[in-house]
Design an enzyme around this catalytic site. Structure first.
Site, PDB file in Angstrom:
ATOM      1  N   ASP A 133     -14.587  -0.266  18.773  1.00  0.00           N
ATOM      2  CA  ASP A 133     -14.529  -1.460  19.629  1.00  0.00           C
ATOM      3  C   ASP A 133     -13.859  -1.165  20.973  1.00  0.00           C
ATOM      4  OD1 ASP A 133     -15.037  -4.071  20.240  1.00  0.00           O
ATOM      5  OD2 ASP A 133     -13.266  -4.861  19.238  1.00  0.00           O
TER       6      ASP A 133
ATOM      7  N   HIS B 279     -20.623   2.229  26.280  1.00  0.00           N
ATOM      8  CA  HIS B 279     -21.129   2.732  24.998  1.00  0.00           C
ATOM      9  C   HIS B 279     -21.354   4.244  25.085  1.00  0.00           C
ATOM     10  CE1 HIS B 279     -21.227  -1.282  23.641  1.00  0.00           C
ATOM     11  NE2 HIS B 279     -22.300  -1.666  24.314  1.00  0.00           N
TER      12      HIS B 279
ATOM     13  N   LEU C 119     -17.751  17.735   6.201  1.00  0.00           N
ATOM     14  CA  LEU C 119     -17.364  16.381   6.620  1.00  0.00           C
ATOM     15  C   LEU C 119     -18.606  15.507   6.512  1.00  0.00           C
ATOM     16  CD1 LEU C 119     -15.565  14.301   8.249  1.00  0.00           C
ATOM     17  CD2 LEU C 119     -16.493  15.324  10.325  1.00  0.00           C
TER      18      LEU C 119
HETATM   19  C1  FPP Z   1     -18.398  -2.225  20.303  1.00  0.00           C
HETATM   20  O1  FPP Z   1     -17.768  -2.357  21.581  1.00  0.00           O
HETATM   21  C2  FPP Z   1     -19.396  -1.160  20.341  1.00  0.00           C
HETATM   22  C3  FPP Z   1     -20.718  -1.287  20.002  1.00  0.00           C
HETATM   23  C4  FPP Z   1     -21.290  -2.578  19.538  1.00  0.00           C
HETATM   24  C5  FPP Z   1     -21.676  -0.187  20.111  1.00  0.00           C
HETATM   25  C6  FPP Z   1     -21.191   1.198  19.738  1.00  0.00           C
HETATM   26  C7  FPP Z   1     -22.253   2.133  20.166  1.00  0.00           C
HETATM   27  C8  FPP Z   1     -22.070   3.374  20.609  1.00  0.00           C
HETATM   28  C9  FPP Z   1     -20.734   4.023  20.709  1.00  0.00           C
HETATM   29  C10 FPP Z   1     -23.302   4.080  21.090  1.00  0.00           C
HETATM   30  C11 FPP Z   1     -23.298   5.529  20.808  1.00  0.00           C
HETATM   31  C12 FPP Z   1     -24.006   5.847  19.593  1.00  0.00           C
HETATM   32  C13 FPP Z   1     -23.528   6.596  18.586  1.00  0.00           C
HETATM   33  C14 FPP Z   1     -24.434   6.955  17.474  1.00  0.00           C
HETATM   34  C15 FPP Z   1     -22.118   7.057  18.535  1.00  0.00           C
HETATM   35  P1  FPP Z   1     -17.931  -3.736  22.388  1.00  0.00           P
HETATM   36  O2  FPP Z   1     -19.174  -3.666  23.187  1.00  0.00           O
HETATM   37  O3  FPP Z   1     -17.872  -4.893  21.423  1.00  0.00           O
HETATM   38  O4  FPP Z   1     -16.644  -3.699  23.284  1.00  0.00           O
HETATM   39  P2  FPP Z   1     -15.856  -4.959  23.872  1.00  0.00           P
HETATM   40  O5  FPP Z   1     -15.168  -5.621  22.703  1.00  0.00           O
HETATM   41  O6  FPP Z   1     -14.881  -4.343  24.809  1.00  0.00           O
HETATM   42  O7  FPP Z   1     -16.864  -5.834  24.552  1.00  0.00           O
END
Ligand code: FPP
Length: 257
Positions: A31, A48, A142
């Protein structure tokens, strides 16, 4: 070679403890990507992307810390509600991630797993994930379990339906004892997406929100929960070591005294 402070601390952590104090399964809610990007005037997709880089940096560190399994909340069943452009960007990034990191997983002998309803993934993503799962399935150093289109309540319903299917089959075959036997926890667990991973010992949530967000509810029944304000893209080896040191300071009681 000079070791970074985090790596030095990691070695102390390993020397000073027995296996029992090391989590067998760490789950992380990735997050804070969006906030990380917005605070820099970047698009959320850039956040992301940075989140993916953080993960890449930490993969060999999990091995060094001898954590055998890690689950990552990458895309939840609720994330479909985000703007279409962001959802598309996440799928694109995921494809890039699996393409560019496959070799790393092969070199590090990482087994990639996926938990969630993969049938709803864009075709190209599903194919790529399936290929990575197949290519890495014999690796044992892992296990990295990507939770994609994952929701814990949906997972439990899916497991319950699978058990029910088997009971109906038994009934049709006249096996009444089997058909009406009470459902045990172990039986249900065999149908969870995460099977055969062990229960979650340590659940880490960067980004400072005190929520579980429908992530591994069954598997985290006795997990220690570590919340940090650090946003996922800023998460370093040092933060991971801090989380593990905190975990080792916990007295786990599993409902006993
Ligand atoms: C949450 O942060 C994150 C996500 C919903 C997406 C996570 C995706 C990746 C890291 C893409 C890369 C892919 C891989 C396979 C590692 P948020 O957007 O909710 O953050 P915020 O709370 O600050 O808005």
């Amino acid at each position: 070679m000079e070791l970074s402070p985090a790596r030095q601390q990691a070695q102390q952590l390993l020397l000073g403890t027995d296996n029992g104090a090391r989590p067998r399964h760490v789950a992380i809610i990735l997050d804070g990507n969006g906030r990380w990007a917005t605070s820099r005037g970047l698009s959320r997709s850039e956040g992301h992307r940075a989140g993916g880089e953080t993960l890449t940096r930490l993969l060999d560190f999990f091995i060094e810390l001898r954590v055998p399994s890690v689950s990552l909340y990458v895309f939840s069943t609720e994330n479909w509600r985000r703007p279409k452009t962001e959802v598309k960007a996440i799928w694109r990034l995921m494809n890039e991630f699996f393409e560019s990191r496959l070799q790393l997983c092969m070199d590090l002998k990482i087994r990639v797993m996926a938990s969630g309803d993969l049938s709803r993934l864009p075709t190209e993503n599903r194919r790529r994930v399936e290929r990575v799962l197949e290519m890495t399935r014999r690796h044992k150093r892992l296990t990295v379990n990507f939770c994609v289109n994952y929701g814990s309540q949906a997972e439990i319903l899916h497991a319950a339906s699978s058990v029910l299917q088997l009971r109906l089959q038994a009934l049709e075959q006249g096996q009444h004892k089997k058909a009406f036997a009470p459902i045990s926890a172990r039986e249900l667990e065999r149908h969870l997406y995460t099977y055969p991973l062990p229960p979650v010992d340590l659940l880490v949530r960067p980004g400072g929100e005190w929520r579980i967000s429908n992530f591994l509810l069954w598997q985290s029944a006795y997990a220690e929960i570590y919340v940090t304000d650090t946003l996922w893209p800023d998460f370093t080896e040092q933060h991971l070591v801090q989380a593990l040191l905190w975990y080792q300071s916990r007295k786990r009681r599993f409902g006993g005294l």
